[in-house]
Design a protein around this motif. Structure first.
Motif, short mmCIF file in Angstrom:
data_model
loop_
_atom_site.label_atom_id
_atom_site.label_comp_id
_atom_site.label_asym_id
_atom_site.label_seq_id
_atom_site.Cartn_x
_atom_site.Cartn_y
_atom_site.Cartn_z
N HIS A 125 0.84 -1.19 0.00
CA HIS A 125 0.00 0.00 0.00
C HIS A 125 0.88 1.24 0.00
O HIS A 125 1.87 1.31 0.74
N PRO A 126 0.55 2.28 -0.80
CA PRO A 126 1.39 3.48 -0.87
C PRO A 126 1.62 4.15 0.48
O PRO A 126 2.66 4.77 0.70
N ARG A 127 0.67 4.02 1.40
CA ARG A 127 0.83 4.64 2.72
C ARG A 127 1.97 4.00 3.51
O ARG A 127 2.46 4.60 4.47
N THR A 128 2.36 2.80 3.10
CA THR A 128 3.51 2.15 3.73
C THR A 128 4.71 3.07 3.71
O THR A 128 5.43 3.24 4.71
N TRP A 129 4.96 3.66 2.56
CA TRP A 129 6.18 4.45 2.36
C TRP A 129 6.06 5.86 2.91
O TRP A 129 7.09 6.51 3.19
N LYS A 130 4.83 6.32 3.11
CA LYS A 130 4.63 7.57 3.84
C LYS A 130 4.98 7.35 5.31
O LYS A 130 5.69 8.16 5.93
N ALA A 131 4.48 6.26 5.86
CA ALA A 131 4.74 5.95 7.27
C ALA A 131 6.22 5.71 7.54
O ALA A 131 6.77 6.14 8.55
N SER A 132 6.87 5.02 6.63
CA SER A 132 8.27 4.65 6.85
C SER A 132 9.22 5.83 6.69
O SER A 132 10.38 5.77 7.12
N GLY A 133 8.74 6.90 6.04
CA GLY A 133 9.58 8.07 5.81
C GLY A 133 10.33 8.04 4.50
O GLY A 133 11.10 8.96 4.20
N HIS A 134 10.08 7.02 3.67
CA HIS A 134 10.82 6.91 2.42
C HIS A 134 10.42 7.98 1.40
O HIS A 134 11.25 8.44 0.62
N ILE A 135 9.16 8.35 1.38
CA ILE A 135 8.74 9.37 0.42
C ILE A 135 9.38 10.72 0.75
O ILE A 135 9.80 11.47 -0.14
N GLU A 136 9.51 11.01 2.04
CA GLU A 136 10.07 12.29 2.45
C GLU A 136 11.60 12.27 2.55
O GLU A 136 12.26 13.26 2.21
N ASN A 137 12.15 11.15 3.00
CA ASN A 137 13.57 11.14 3.36
C ASN A 137 14.48 10.28 2.49
O ASN A 137 15.71 10.36 2.63
N PHE A 138 13.91 9.47 1.60
CA PHE A 138 14.74 8.54 0.82
C PHE A 138 15.27 9.26 -0.41
O PHE A 138 14.91 8.96 -1.54
N ASN A 139 16.14 10.23 -0.18
CA ASN A 139 16.61 11.11 -1.24
C ASN A 139 18.13 11.11 -1.33
O ASN A 139 18.82 10.89 -0.34
N ASP A 140 18.63 11.36 -2.53
CA ASP A 140 20.04 11.67 -2.75
C ASP A 140 20.13 12.98 -3.50
O ASP A 140 19.13 13.50 -4.02
N ILE A 141 21.33 13.54 -3.57
CA ILE A 141 21.55 14.78 -4.31
C ILE A 141 22.07 14.43 -5.70
O ILE A 141 23.07 13.72 -5.84
#
Length: 550
Positions: free
Chosen positions: A137-153
């Motif tokens: 479920h897409p909310r999985t990745w909202k809860a885990s913080g991946h949508i907000e924090n799983f970033n690189d430059i």
């Protein structure tokens, strides 16, 4: 003395050899490796000859050995030629970041996964397994913080224009290979987006970037159906996907890969680990701590798990699982690993303490595994997002609690690559590559050769193959000289070769030849499967497994 050229995987390598008389024969002996450039080879050969002509100066041991360093390009080509790993979609020029395992590669990969599973799951009473869906479920990745924090430059070099990626803490500190400064192009999220459903009504979703979240979401169901009590763990090995901007270094940085990891759930107030014994405390390794890194140094210290436990850098459960990781790598023969402590400014959003397990690849010392203290972060995040309680009843304390979590993680392709890097060896005496893969991981465990193609030899050999195939992956090879058949199997890592020869017709015995030592023993056909099994498991030394004949 004379210079010889060897072409290995399409590349030229030069050696200095010398003709010497041994008895009635004149043979050629290896003197030194001269490099991959003809001009430089000639210069070095002259220097060595001058030293050997000087009665005062002796040739050092280094000059008499093959000191050629393996490159990742050479290993990549070797894997393709031997059927270990191919570029995905190779007929279309490949697709960056995706790889296919060939006939030998899939055997080695499956053996590696099974070894991991046996070590961390099947051999333990406090661990169970699962396999979660690749899409959740897409909310999985909202809860885990991946949508907000799983970033690189996303960065580009100001000099050569090469694109790459950096962690946020590396920006302004790390330079391009050409020496140029990187310029930020902004953040990008590593999650692979997809759609579930048809047309505009389809729901947006993501291919998972890690296996962990499936274990967090299902942990209550697993605890109830398996009747597990704290502390316990849930493990899985599965495919993950990350939209890497710059996949590179063969299997090391891919867009599709396998993670083997487990979440170990502990009562939040339990600090004592009864499983941590003296064996774990005395596990030794090279260690790069946070303080040394902050000084801009990379000096490694020889420490034990007990040493860093006493320093307060981690708790007992964290120390126990970190030592178990090191013991597993050492069991695979990867003694060269080191542990690097994450600095505070590079910790993931979910971790209070993380340690990388690094291996010395041809392109540098980089992470092959990790170990994070995730605390209660993930379970509480899913509890808040879903509205479902993540508390379970703990019989020992008589209360409901949200457990805390220790997470050991392994990049399975990276372990696979480390195994091949360690195993790959150019044997100057045999004049070909010998792949010294641990017998328990080898894609082919045993090869069987009838010495000649006569019916009586073939009958025995085929009977031996049928029997051995009950337990092992067997290569039946009838073509070419015995020496060439040995070479073919040495190059793919087959640990044992069995030859049916003239004596086999009379004494019902065969010869087993060991890949690494090239020694040979004689064993009865009736005992062969048992002997091979004990050799693979390391239960008996080769020379004690039969009658030594060579």
């Amino acid at each position: 003395m004379f210079i010889t050229k060897q072409i290995i995987n399409g590349k030229e390598y030069y050696y200095l050899r010398k003709s010497v008389r041994e008895g009635e024969k004149v043979i050629s002996k290896h003197i030194a490796y001269l490099g991959g450039d003809k001009g430089q080879a000639e210069v070095r050969a002259k220097e060595i000859e001058e030293k050997m002509m000087n009665p005062v100066v002796e040739v050092s041991n280094e000059e008499s050995e093959d000191v050629r360093k393996l490159t990742i390009e050479e290993l990549t080509n070797f894997c393709k030629e031997k059927g270990f790993v191919f570029r995905s979609s190779d007929i279309y020029g490949g697709f960056s970041g995706f790889w296919d395992f060939g006939p030998l590669g899939v055997e080695l990969f499956n053996n590696l996964k099974e070894n991991w599973w046996n070590w961390f799951v099947r051999s333990r009473e406090n661990m169970v397994g699962m396999e979660a869906s690749v899409i959740s479920h897409p909310r999985t990745w909202k809860a885990s913080g991946h949508i907000e924090n799983f970033n690189d430059i996303f960065v580009k070099c100001k000099e050569c224009g090469k694109s790459s990626k950096l962690d946020e803490n590396e920006l302004g500190k790390v330079k391009c290979e050409c020496g140029g400064e990187y310029e930020s192009q902004g953040k990008f999220n590593l999650m692979f987006e997809t759609k579930v459903g048809v047309g505009d009504s389809g729901d947006g979703a993501y291919l998972r970037g890690e296996t962990a979240q499936g274990m967090f979401m299902d942990f209550k169901l697993i605890q109830q159906t398996s009747r597990m009590k704290l502390p316990f763990g849930v493990a899985q090995i599965g495919r993950c996907f990350r939209n890497e901007i710059a996949p590179r270094d063969f299997l090391f940085r891919c867009r599709e890969f396998h993670i083997g990891e487990f979440e170990f759930f502990i009562h939040p107030d339990e600090e004592k680990c009864e499983l941590l014994d003296d064996v774990h405390r005395e596990v030794k390794f090279r260690f790069l701590d946070e303080e040394t890194q902050k000084e801009g140094k990379e000096d490694l210290k020889d420490v034990t798990i007990g040493d860093i436990l006493e320093s307060g850098k981690l708790g007992e459960w964290h120390a126990y699982w970190l030592s178990e990781q090191v013991l597993w790598f050492q069991n695979l023969g990867l003694m060269e690993i080191k542990i690097r402590e994450h600095t505070k400014d590079e910790l993931s959003h979910y971790s209070s303490a993380t340690f990388d397990v690094d291996y010395e690849y041809p392109f540098g010392s980089l992470e092959v595994a990790g170990n994070a203290n995730r605390g209660q972060f993930d379970l509480i995040q899913h509890q808040d997002e879903s509205g479902e309680s993540m508390k379970i009843f703990d019989e020992a304390s008589g209360s409901k609690v949200v457990p805390r979590v220790i997470e050991p993680t392994f990049g399975i392709e990276r372990v696979f690559l480390a195994i091949l890097t360690k195993a790959y060896c150019y044997d100057s005496r045999r004049d070909y590559i010998v792949l010294k893969i641990p017998a328990k991981l080898a894609p082919v465990k045993v090869a069987v050769f009838p010495i000649i193609k006569k019916p009586e030899y073939l009958e025995i050999a085929e009977s031996v193959v049928r029997d051995l195939k009950k337990d092992f992956n067997v290569n039946y090879d009838k073509t070419g000289s015995i020496g060439r058949r040995y070479a073919r199997n040495d190059e793919i890592g087959t640990p044992y070769c069995v030859t049916v020869d003239g004596d086999s017709l009379n004494d019902k015995s065969v010869t087993i030849r060991d890949r690494d030592s090239q020694k040979q023993i004689r064993v009865k056909v009736s005992k062969l499967r048992e002997v091979i099994g004990r050799l693979i498991e390391g239960e008996v030394e080769f020379e004690k497994a039969g009658k030594v004949v060579r």
